[in-house]
Design an enzyme around this catalytic site. Structure first.
Site, PDB file in Angstrom:
ATOM      1  N   HIS B  16       0.842  -1.184   0.000  1.00 52.54           N
ATOM      2  CA  HIS B  16       0.000   0.000   0.000  1.00 52.54           C
ATOM      3  C   HIS B  16       0.889   1.251   0.000  1.00 52.54           C
ATOM      4  CE1 HIS B  16      -0.451   1.236   4.533  1.00 52.54           C
ATOM      5  NE2 HIS B  16       0.766   0.870   4.283  1.00 52.54           N
ATOM      6  N   CYS B  35       5.621   6.707   4.530  1.00 58.55           N
ATOM      7  CA  CYS B  35       4.469   5.895   4.117  1.00 58.55           C
ATOM      8  C   CYS B  35       3.904   6.362   2.778  1.00 58.55           C
ATOM      9  CB  CYS B  35       3.375   5.935   5.184  1.00 58.55           C
ATOM     10  SG  CYS B  35       3.925   5.267   6.761  1.00 58.55           S
ATOM     11  N   HIS B  41       5.057   0.361  -0.207  1.00 56.05           N
ATOM     12  CA  HIS B  41       5.716  -0.526   0.749  1.00 56.05           C
ATOM     13  C   HIS B  41       4.650  -1.537   1.149  1.00 56.05           C
ATOM     14  CE1 HIS B  41       3.756   2.424   3.341  1.00 56.05           C
ATOM     15  NE2 HIS B  41       3.805   1.535   4.320  1.00 56.05           N
ATOM     16  N   HIS B  43       3.010  -4.713   4.225  1.00 63.21           N
ATOM     17  CA  HIS B  43       2.907  -5.243   5.583  1.00 63.21           C
ATOM     18  C   HIS B  43       2.367  -6.673   5.576  1.00 63.21           C
ATOM     19  CE1 HIS B  43       3.667  -1.358   7.448  1.00 63.21           C
ATOM     20  NE2 HIS B  43       2.762  -0.804   6.675  1.00 63.21           N
ATOM     21  N   ASP B  81      -5.157 -10.355   0.003  1.00 62.27           N
ATOM     22  CA  ASP B  81      -3.875 -11.031   0.193  1.00 62.27           C
ATOM     23  C   ASP B  81      -3.050 -11.018  -1.091  1.00 62.27           C
ATOM     24  OD1 ASP B  81      -1.941 -12.529   1.576  1.00 62.27           O
ATOM     25  OD2 ASP B  81      -2.695 -14.381   0.676  1.00 62.27           O
ATOM     26  N   HIS B  82      -1.781 -10.637  -0.944  1.00 65.43           N
ATOM     27  CA  HIS B  82      -0.877 -10.515  -2.083  1.00 65.43           C
ATOM     28  C   HIS B  82      -1.423  -9.551  -3.127  1.00 65.43           C
ATOM     29  CE1 HIS B  82       1.127 -13.833  -0.133  1.00 65.43           C
ATOM     30  NE2 HIS B  82       2.152 -13.668  -0.915  1.00 65.43           N
ATOM     31  N   GLU B 126      -0.996  -3.815  11.998  1.00 62.85           N
ATOM     32  CA  GLU B 126      -0.232  -3.428  10.808  1.00 62.85           C
ATOM     33  C   GLU B 126       1.236  -3.823  10.983  1.00 62.85           C
ATOM     34  OE1 GLU B 126      -1.021   0.334   8.129  1.00 62.85           O
ATOM     35  OE2 GLU B 126       0.416   0.829   9.697  1.00 62.85           O
TER      36      GLU B 126
END
Lengths: 137, 137, 137, 137, 137, 137
Positions: B16, B35, B41, B43, B81-82, B126
């Site tokens: 994100h 950010c 980047h 998480h 996810d991914h 996070e």
């Protein structure tokens, strides 16, 4: 003097995508599955840096952990944290950022900075359920 | 019957970037710092889904946790996810993916799927050091 | 705007001793057991600071977690980390440093610093097996 | 005096099987799946016992955590640890040992033993990914 | 018989201060920084004791872990838990209590107590982010 | 090519009882204590499977972790999860299910399935406080 190994854990949060440009898109999708998502995904990585050496009689340290932290922060974390491992990181240029390839690249960056200690092992956690280890072989 | 809360933890790995298109690039950089990195980047997120209700006399369950897992997997995890939370996720369209905004968006997706239980709380980690909680208010 | 709670975890390492000067040495030993050791013992404390408020439309934040971290670092952690809680800490002066008393003292230090958010809960872990929570009552 | 909640975590390892004798074998298999295995399975349970009350001025404690540990050890852990929850535990007699039913049964055992504190919440972890909470309602 | 390594983790909470009496106060402050605080600080230490040996055909054990726990509890934990490592611990007399020096001292205490097993490795966690390992070299 | 070790963690929940049929009931009770409970007890086991090998130039993998997961899931987890290790598991037939014996049995099942990688180490956690490791010796 006894030989002890000291380990410092540091964290970074990064985006990446597994992709080998020598393969076709179909091959990349087949080999890397959801990790090949063209819009990236990411992880909270944990890097454990283990340095081995004799315990210094004056300090009782193998290496001052606050110095080790500064070294790893400067040489690795500041370059990868909140970055894209495929695009933003000079020392990963041209490398497919699997955990295996990241840990070997980190070794090459760090090994000359921990003297007179010796880099014994790097362990990189990609998720709570998988990690890789490299000992310089 | 006693009222009990049952919680299931699920994980997803996503990319994100924090960015508000209504702000200038300078403002975005000032507000979101690292950010805001344009190359993303990511998480390892952990989502804790807490469902409250009476304990069913026949099953001893508030809700079958394997059913709850399937619901959250299908409604949320398979979509994030991914993936890239800014680009790939229909239910996050137009939303700046702070942890606060993600947890509220997940609530709206999940709340109608856990009947006859009641969604009591979502907690989204996070990193190991920060998490957000939403209770529907 | 939805009301969300955001939590930041910070750590400090400190020495302390449980001792009430209004009691005799025998009473202190009876009440506090090994925690009364005159030469101190210590802990790796984890402090979780939970701030509640509406999600700001411009930022998507309840409170910028890096600002919250700076506040707690400056107001609490810098004063207690690598210190003796019975001797070195102004805001614990005259307070027997049980986990209960520490968490209440931290609340009083922090509550006026998180506006426009509202301090919702402090949780203090003294060991992996015990923690205390205070919500300002 | 401030009202604080103190929590102690204790662990037990037990076998169980989910099974309702009022149902047929086929119904039990359908409802409980692999948790219905006739030869049992088991878990490392973690029980978190939260007690709320005013901080005692003399001790700085809500309740002495070593006393709370002894109470929970004696009333619960010694009866369930290294036991079969369907067979060996008097206070679970006739109860299908879902996490929900275990946590409610533990509440009934413990609630009268923590005076002058008040039992605020029990949390029971069955695995790293699921837990239940009961607050006495 | 297969050679297996079994590890038991035990915890202790202690105060300490890093200080070398052969150095001046200024040198101590420069070398050890905040760890040199004259009023002490402290940690929740975790000690992992790894014993290697053949699996006994009669018991299926390398060493009975409840016996190993008793040995380490008696030889180490009872002497360091809720103590000051600079003052209260006979086997640390005259030793600057860095993690490196503690782990080597523990090795010397424990190595003759685990026969017919062999002490393979001690790992000492000082915080969640750093640990040391000693293998007797 | 660099030699890296990759590790995948998987979980299973099982019942067991420590018991050697060659011993009398009294001897079994004396040797195994509460672990000898005739009605079983159980654990949340974590199995860490470490595979070593050169990093493949095409994939950047030692072994595809999703393949490794499938192998371990199929060969071990599906056979032990929600089962009784003394009764239900073919590859544990006649084996007293201590952690030591389980980890050696898992090695024998897995070692021929990870080629061209090499099984480097299995680590089996029985509780948060004890684990065993086997490296094939």
């Amino acid at each position: 003097m006894p030989i002890v190994t000291v380990t410092r854990r540091l964290r970074f949060n990064a985006a990446h995508r597994l992709h080998n440009p020598a393969l076709s898109d179909e091959e990349n999708a087949a080999v890397f599955g959801k990790c090949n998502n063209p819009n990236w995904h990411g992880h909270n990585y944990i890097l454990e840096v283990a340095v081995e050496g004799p315990v210094d009689e004056r300090t009782g340290y193998v290496i001052d952990l606050s110095k080790l932290k500064s070294i790893v922060q400067h040489e690795v974390i500041d370059r990868v944290d909140h970055r894209n491992l495929n695009i933003d990181v000079e020392f990963m240029r041209g490398v497919n950022p699997t955990a295996e390839n990241i840990v070997v690249a980190c070794w090459r960056v760090l090994e000359r900075h921990v003297a007179p200690g010796r880099l014994r092992r790097l362990r990189l956690w990609e998720t709570d359920n998988n990690y890789v280890e490299y000992e310089g072989a």
